[in-house]
Design a protein around this motif. Structure first.
Motif, PDB file in Angstrom:
ATOM      1  N   LEU A  45      50.134  56.967  67.005  1.00 24.06           N
ATOM      2  CA  LEU A  45      51.462  57.948  66.896  1.00 24.06           C
ATOM      3  C   LEU A  45      51.499  58.947  67.565  1.00 24.06           C
ATOM      4  CD1 LEU A  45      51.245  58.027  62.931  1.00 24.06           C
ATOM      5  CD2 LEU A  45      52.335  56.456  64.505  1.00 24.06           C
ATOM      6  N   LYS A  46      52.674  59.450  67.871  1.00 21.36           N
ATOM      7  CA  LYS A  46      52.961  60.706  68.774  1.00 21.36           C
ATOM      8  C   LYS A  46      52.447  61.920  67.979  1.00 21.36           C
ATOM      9  CE  LYS A  46      56.775  58.831  71.619  1.00 21.36           C
ATOM     10  NZ  LYS A  46      58.142  59.056  71.574  1.00 21.36           N
ATOM     11  N   SER A  48      54.285  64.659  67.376  1.00 23.86           N
ATOM     12  CA  SER A  48      55.354  64.981  66.486  1.00 23.86           C
ATOM     13  C   SER A  48      55.586  64.130  65.345  1.00 23.86           C
ATOM     14  CB  SER A  48      56.393  65.263  67.460  1.00 23.86           C
ATOM     15  OG  SER A  48      57.056  64.010  68.231  1.00 23.86           O
ATOM     16  N   SER A  49      55.068  62.806  65.206  1.00 24.06           N
ATOM     17  CA  SER A  49      55.513  61.692  64.449  1.00 24.06           C
ATOM     18  C   SER A  49      55.244  62.533  62.813  1.00 24.06           C
ATOM     19  CB  SER A  49      55.028  60.594  64.656  1.00 24.06           C
ATOM     20  OG  SER A  49      55.319  59.449  63.334  1.00 24.06           O
ATOM     21  N   THR A  50      56.176  62.248  62.025  1.00 24.29           N
ATOM     22  CA  THR A  50      55.681  62.472  60.455  1.00 24.29           C
ATOM     23  C   THR A  50      55.946  60.925  59.899  1.00 24.29           C
ATOM     24  OG1 THR A  50      57.919  62.977  60.284  1.00 24.29           O
ATOM     25  CG2 THR A  50      56.383  64.957  60.503  1.00 24.29           C
ATOM     26  N   ALA A  51      56.049  59.950  60.372  1.00 20.24           N
ATOM     27  CA  ALA A  51      56.149  58.671  59.816  1.00 20.24           C
ATOM     28  C   ALA A  51      55.142  58.140  58.844  1.00 20.24           C
ATOM     29  CB  ALA A  51      56.580  57.563  60.693  1.00 20.24           C
ATOM     30  N   VAL A  56      54.831  52.339  59.816  1.00 15.42           N
ATOM     31  CA  VAL A  56      54.568  52.086  61.033  1.00 15.42           C
ATOM     32  C   VAL A  56      53.861  50.853  61.166  1.00 15.42           C
ATOM     33  CG1 VAL A  56      53.315  52.723  63.273  1.00 15.42           C
ATOM     34  CG2 VAL A  56      54.411  54.644  61.792  1.00 15.42           C
ATOM     35  N   PHE A  84      62.718  53.162  65.791  1.00 16.58           N
ATOM     36  CA  PHE A  84      61.635  53.597  64.846  1.00 16.58           C
ATOM     37  C   PHE A  84      60.209  53.583  65.339  1.00 16.58           C
ATOM     38  CE2 PHE A  84      58.290  53.107  61.712  1.00 16.58           C
ATOM     39  CZ  PHE A  84      58.504  54.131  60.961  1.00 16.58           C
ATOM     40  N   GLU A  87      60.349  56.314  68.518  1.00 15.47           N
ATOM     41  CA  GLU A  87      60.303  57.541  68.248  1.00 15.47           C
ATOM     42  C   GLU A  87      59.206  58.175  67.713  1.00 15.47           C
ATOM     43  OE1 GLU A  87      62.865  60.336  64.875  1.00 15.47           O
ATOM     44  OE2 GLU A  87      63.382  58.622  65.372  1.00 15.47           O
ATOM     45  N   ASN A  88      58.217  57.222  67.123  1.00 15.51           N
ATOM     46  CA  ASN A  88      57.183  57.533  66.561  1.00 15.51           C
ATOM     47  C   ASN A  88      55.873  57.133  67.222  1.00 15.51           C
ATOM     48  OD1 ASN A  88      58.075  58.919  63.744  1.00 15.51           O
ATOM     49  ND2 ASN A  88      59.111  56.981  63.877  1.00 15.51           N
ATOM     50  N   GLN A 120      46.459  59.135  64.160  1.00 18.27           N
ATOM     51  CA  GLN A 120      47.357  60.210  64.956  1.00 18.27           C
ATOM     52  C   GLN A 120      46.210  61.101  65.405  1.00 18.27           C
ATOM     53  OE1 GLN A 120      49.882  62.547  62.668  1.00 18.27           O
ATOM     54  NE2 GLN A 120      51.453  62.684  64.356  1.00 18.27           N
TER      55      GLN A 120
END
Length: 453
Positions: A45-46, A48-51, A56, A84, A87-88, A120
């Motif tokens: 995950l990036k 910044s991702s909060t998914a 995912v 989705f 972005e993540n 992450q």
């Protein structure tokens, strides 16, 4: 001999008769569907991702179901039409297919059951714990998976099967503990000992293994930590202070282990330093405080055996000096020696590909196809081909010659070699791969001669 011939003739006649009568020939017995191969797909995950990880994972599984693709180790492009995931997700990578590809030419999508691992990276970096006198760090601590270790597993190239052996061992050790197998009937300690000459990547392999396991077992252990113990720091010049350092160290580890959802890796590097101190203490050349420290350490390791969420990783540069007490406790005692010809070729190949990717080496033509892997190169070289086709693996042949010239060099030295070769170039800003390989062979010969002096 006549009986089999008669039988085959009768069968042929029956087939011909059935075809003449318009009846379909009997179809062969249906074979059972082959068991699907489990292939790990790691999704990073990036930052910044909060998914949610489950969301995912489901999205990636749906994406893989739609793709008719073969499975080989390497990255899978993140689909830009899936907002989705775009972005993540930072990257998606297929792992560990090389084990299955030894007996197959390719793994097709219908043969594979992908197992998706979403993670992450932690960017916190190591935390240090200083010893009592403030001079040496007793241990370093990382939250896993860590940014520092990202890509380390893939960069380590060993003989076939070593990394997979360690992965499978760890999986079995955690499973046996999880299922509460009676340790009096089936014994295991969750201790790994890697030994061999310096520079072969033992410490890096331990760190990469911890990183990989933290990703693979994140469904069971959402949090993972690596504690790297500095064995030299456990001995203090002050009498009885060493025992306190050991107690402080393991009290910290015990706190981590008490959290059931926390997977803890304890790395003791250069464990032979403990063995040397133990022998010296027994011979009377060291104070009795030293042997008490070693005995305390062994006792603490035995106490950790009762915890289900800890794996102990140890390394040694001097095989003969390893204390028998450690050897007896280790489940796996793996020798990590200098790289073989195939490993040297693949290490140098990965270095050359990186220099081509970054533009350090000029890439006026499409050179990617000229750097086949070791197996493909040997296959091409073994075939009788036309002169035109013989030019195809020319760069690969040069790379193989360079790998042969590096015999006896450690993996650490091989990774430095391209840099040293580049530093020897007359014009470091423009160089063809072929010329660079020639300079690298000369550099390798010089490095080997300096080592032998």
């Amino acid at each position: 001999m006549s009986a089999p011939m008669d039988i085959s003739m009768v069968n042929a006649a029956e087939v011909n008769t059935s075809e003449q009568n318009g009846d379909p020939a009997p179809s062969p017995s249906p074979t059972l569907p082959e068991e699907k191969v489990l292939v790990s797909v790691e999704v990073c995950l990036k930052p910044s991702s909060t998914a949610r990880i489950d969301d995912v994972r489901l999205s990636v599984e749906r994406m893989l179901e739609k793709r008719s693709m073969s499975y080989v180790d390497g990255p899978i492009p993140v689909p830009i039409d899936d907002l989705f995931l775009a972005e993540n997700v930072q990257h998606i990578c297929v792992c560990d297919t090389d084990v299955w590809l030894e007996n197959r030419d390719i793994l097709l999508f219908w043969q594979v059951k992908p197992v998706v691992h979403v993670f992450q990276l932690s960017e916190e970096g190591p935390c240090e714990e200083l010893s009592g006198d403030g001079q040496l760090s007793t241990f370093n601590e990382w939250i896993l998976p860590a940014t520092e270790f990202n890509g380390m597993w893939e960069s380590l190239i060993y003989e076939s099967g070593l990394k997979q052996r360690l992965l499978r061992y760890a999986a079995s050790a955690l499973l046996f503990t999880e299922k509460r197998v009676n340790s009096f009937l089936v014994s295991w300690n969750r201790i790994i000992l890697l030994h061999g000459p310096p520079g072969t990547g033992k410490t890096s392999l331990c760190k990469a293994l911890a990183q990989k396991l933290s990703i693979r077992f994140s469904f069971r252990y959402p949090r993972s930590q690596l504690v790297e113990v500095n064995a030299h720091s456990l001995f203090s010049k002050w009498f009885s202070e060493s025992g306190k350092l050991v107690a402080k160290l393991f009290s910290k580890i015990q706190e981590m282990v008490e959290e059931e959802n926390n997977l803890v890796f304890v790395l003791i590097d250069e464990v032979e330093s403990l063995a040397a101190a133990r022998k010296a203490a027994l011979s009377g050349s060291e104070p009795s405080d030293s042997i008490r420290v070693v005995n305390a350490l062994l006792t603490q390791l035995d106490k950790l055996k009762s915890a289900s969420n800890v794996i102990i990783l140890t390394t040694s540069n001097i095989t003969a000096a390893i204390d028998i007490a450690f050897v007896d406790r280790a489940d796996i005692k793996a020798y990590v020696g200098p790289p073989t010809l195939q490993a040297r070729y693949e290490i140098l190949r990965s270095c050359l590909q990186e220099l081509l990717r970054t533009g350090i080496l000029s890439n006026s033509q499409d050179r990617g196809c000229l750097l086949p892997n070791y197996a493909s190169l040997k296959e091409k070289m073994s075939k009788v081909v036309s002169t035109e086709s013989q030019m195809f693996p020319h760069l690969g042949k040069q790379l193989l010659e360079a790998a042969e010239a590096c015999e006896g060099m450690s993996g650490r030295s091989l990774r430095k070699l391209p840099f040293l070769a580049h530093a020897a170039l007359a014009n470091p800003y423009s160089c063809e791969p072929g010329k660079f390989l020639h300079v690298m062979m000369q550099t390798a010969k010089r490095e080997r001669s300096e080592l032998s002096e």
